[in-house]
Scaffold this active site. Sequence first.
Site, PDB file in Angstrom:
ATOM      1  N   ASN A 188     -12.444  10.253  -2.425  1.00  0.00           N
ATOM      2  CA  ASN A 188     -11.457   9.456  -1.673  1.00  0.00           C
ATOM      3  C   ASN A 188     -10.075  10.105  -1.604  1.00  0.00           C
ATOM      4  O   ASN A 188      -9.318   9.857  -0.671  1.00  0.00           O
ATOM      5  CB  ASN A 188     -11.373   8.009  -2.203  1.00  0.00           C
ATOM      6  CG  ASN A 188     -10.944   7.923  -3.647  1.00  0.00           C
ATOM      7  OD1 ASN A 188     -11.009   8.902  -4.378  1.00  0.00           O
ATOM      8  ND2 ASN A 188     -10.517   6.752  -4.069  1.00  0.00           N
ATOM      9  N   GLU A 288     -11.074   7.108 -15.337  1.00  0.00           N
ATOM     10  CA  GLU A 288     -10.426   6.173 -14.407  1.00  0.00           C
ATOM     11  C   GLU A 288     -11.537   5.622 -13.528  1.00  0.00           C
ATOM     12  O   GLU A 288     -12.059   6.320 -12.665  1.00  0.00           O
ATOM     13  CB  GLU A 288      -9.353   6.915 -13.598  1.00  0.00           C
ATOM     14  CG  GLU A 288      -8.442   5.984 -12.835  1.00  0.00           C
ATOM     15  CD  GLU A 288      -8.667   6.053 -11.354  1.00  0.00           C
ATOM     16  OE1 GLU A 288      -9.325   5.121 -10.828  1.00  0.00           O
ATOM     17  OE2 GLU A 288      -8.215   7.014 -10.718  1.00  0.00           O
ATOM     18  N   CYS A 322      -9.177   3.211  -5.441  1.00  0.00           N
ATOM     19  CA  CYS A 322      -9.494   2.394  -6.631  1.00  0.00           C
ATOM     20  C   CYS A 322      -8.442   1.328  -6.894  1.00  0.00           C
ATOM     21  O   CYS A 322      -8.742   0.296  -7.485  1.00  0.00           O
ATOM     22  CB  CYS A 322      -9.598   3.275  -7.865  1.00  0.00           C
ATOM     23  SG  CYS A 322     -10.925   4.448  -7.745  1.00  0.00           S
ATOM     24  N   GLU A 497      -3.288   9.158 -16.680  1.00  0.00           N
ATOM     25  CA  GLU A 497      -3.054  10.402 -15.939  1.00  0.00           C
ATOM     26  C   GLU A 497      -1.639  10.372 -15.395  1.00  0.00           C
ATOM     27  O   GLU A 497      -1.088   9.297 -15.112  1.00  0.00           O
ATOM     28  CB  GLU A 497      -4.057  10.518 -14.797  1.00  0.00           C
ATOM     29  CG  GLU A 497      -5.483  10.538 -15.292  1.00  0.00           C
ATOM     30  CD  GLU A 497      -6.470  11.031 -14.254  1.00  0.00           C
ATOM     31  OE1 GLU A 497      -6.737  10.296 -13.285  1.00  0.00           O
ATOM     32  OE2 GLU A 497      -6.963  12.169 -14.405  1.00  0.00           O
TER      33      GLU A 497
HETATM   34  C1  SIN Z   1      -7.772   6.302  -6.863  1.00  0.00           C
HETATM   35  O1  SIN Z   1      -8.212   5.773  -5.873  1.00  0.00           O
HETATM   36  O2  SIN Z   1      -8.471   6.435  -7.868  1.00  0.00           O
HETATM   37  C2  SIN Z   1      -6.398   6.879  -6.967  1.00  0.00           C
HETATM   38  C3  SIN Z   1      -5.410   6.364  -6.061  1.00  0.00           C
HETATM   39  C4  SIN Z   1      -4.019   6.841  -6.367  1.00  0.00           C
HETATM   40  O3  SIN Z   1      -3.772   7.731  -7.168  1.00  0.00           O
HETATM   41  O4  SIN Z   1      -3.119   6.278  -5.792  1.00  0.00           O
END
Ligand code: SIN
Length: 517
Positions: A188, A288, A322, A497
């Site tokens: 993604n 994550e 996410c 992270e």
């Molecule tokens: C993710 O979708 O895991 C990360 C999204 C983000 O870092 O903003």
Amino acid sequence: MVSLVRAGAYTRALRSKYLPSLRTYASTSSPPKLKDKSLLKSEAYINGKWVSAKSGETFAVNDPATGTKITDVAELSVEETESAIKAAHEALPTMRKMTGRERSNLLRAWHKLIQENAEDLATLITWENGKPLADAKGEVAYANSFFEWFAEEAPRLNGQTIPASGPGRRIYTLREPVGVCGLITPWNFPAAMITRKIAPAIAAGCTVVAKSPGETPLTASALAVLAERAGLPPGAINVVTSLKNTPAVGSALCESPTVRKISFTGSTNVGKLLMRQSADTLKKLSFELGGNAPLIVFDDANLDTAVAGALASKFRSSGQTCVCANRIYVQRGIYDAFVEQLAAGVAKFNVGNGFADGVTHGPLIHARALEKVDAHVQDAIKKGGKVLIGGERRTDLGDHFYAPTVVRDMTADMQLACEETFGPVAGVFPFDTEDEVVKLANAAEVGLAGYFFSEDVTRCWRVAERLEVGMVGVNTGMISDAALPFGGVKESGFGREGSGLGIDEYMTWKAVTVGGV
Ligand code: SIN
């Protein structure tokens, strides 16, 4: 069905009201062009060399907007993954020996090359992932911010001096690289998810074997081309490409005694599997995993801010993030006004090929993603949800497009309430009290991000503390930042992270006691 038919008419009315000159794009006529063609790689990168699979096998990488093949990429196996692990192990002394400042300089050189090649990297992201070019450019900048951030951290990996409990002894601590790291990243954010892991690993003095996503391997490989140009020593960065062999490559990384750390971004189920596979070698892990983010709008919120935040959070990358809002809870006093305004905002979106001018939202990644999104919408309709806009596949645009959707009158028994949709569907649930909504928000097994909107300062402090998530957005739908400790609680995983904490995931503390002082 009735509500879908009505929704179709409502959608058309909203679209003609807000977007009289709406243009749609089924596809662009010719394939995108890179300024630097050498960034498009079909091979994997091991020990400073670009390699094909020994088996000769490849897999196709397809453009999700048009369905056409971009290129074939090497389908690596366990054997080649093991050579990558060996190369990373052999490069470890070189990386450990460097000073933090030297590693910082490498990250800075890489950062500069990413800036110089930002347009090509964005083109690759849009091509293989589908997100609109403007979003892809934003992702390149976001991805690169991790190099900048960790280049600043690398020279400051300070230990401590600690007063000993007894006389004649001194204690100090050293921070050391954990060793070879296995990094497994999703499709993604083809650039940002990998740089968020590689940058702290290199800053800490580790070496890495990165398993790039099967759907979107091209951006990761282009980053490796730039790593080579930046002067990263052979073996410091290895990129293993695979699609069909992904489970075997993942378990080879987890089960290897040489790999000392696994960092994974992806689903909760795969995270659990990787954790089991890593148990026998007791690796350091950071995961994550899935989110099912609640976004809460209280009666005392600023409506415009709340709608803008919900649109930004829910529909980022067509909902394939996410941290996207998944369950939108709106207090009854503001409910009708909110859903109307949300649907009007969605009516202004322009769905299409990410390379076309004016497109705000691209396709979903593959057919399976569409199936899940549609199943959640159909389930909501069956159980009494009303579609205000969208609620249908956009087959006029291609096989992977779903109309951005708003469904009102959602209830807790619907699939969308319990599972991450990972698509462009905003399900809006009514609620009455703060206690009730906090309970609903916390009912999920996962806890990655949560958002809420309120102008009451005491509520802001209180609800931020009551939400069981790793990250909270208060009066904002956008939280992503290299400075943010990114990560979750509960079944969204562990480890952070980015931020000052991110580098600790790639380091160990060594305590030294000096006697007879
Ligand atoms: C993710 O979708 O895991 C990360 C999204 C983000 O870092 O903003």
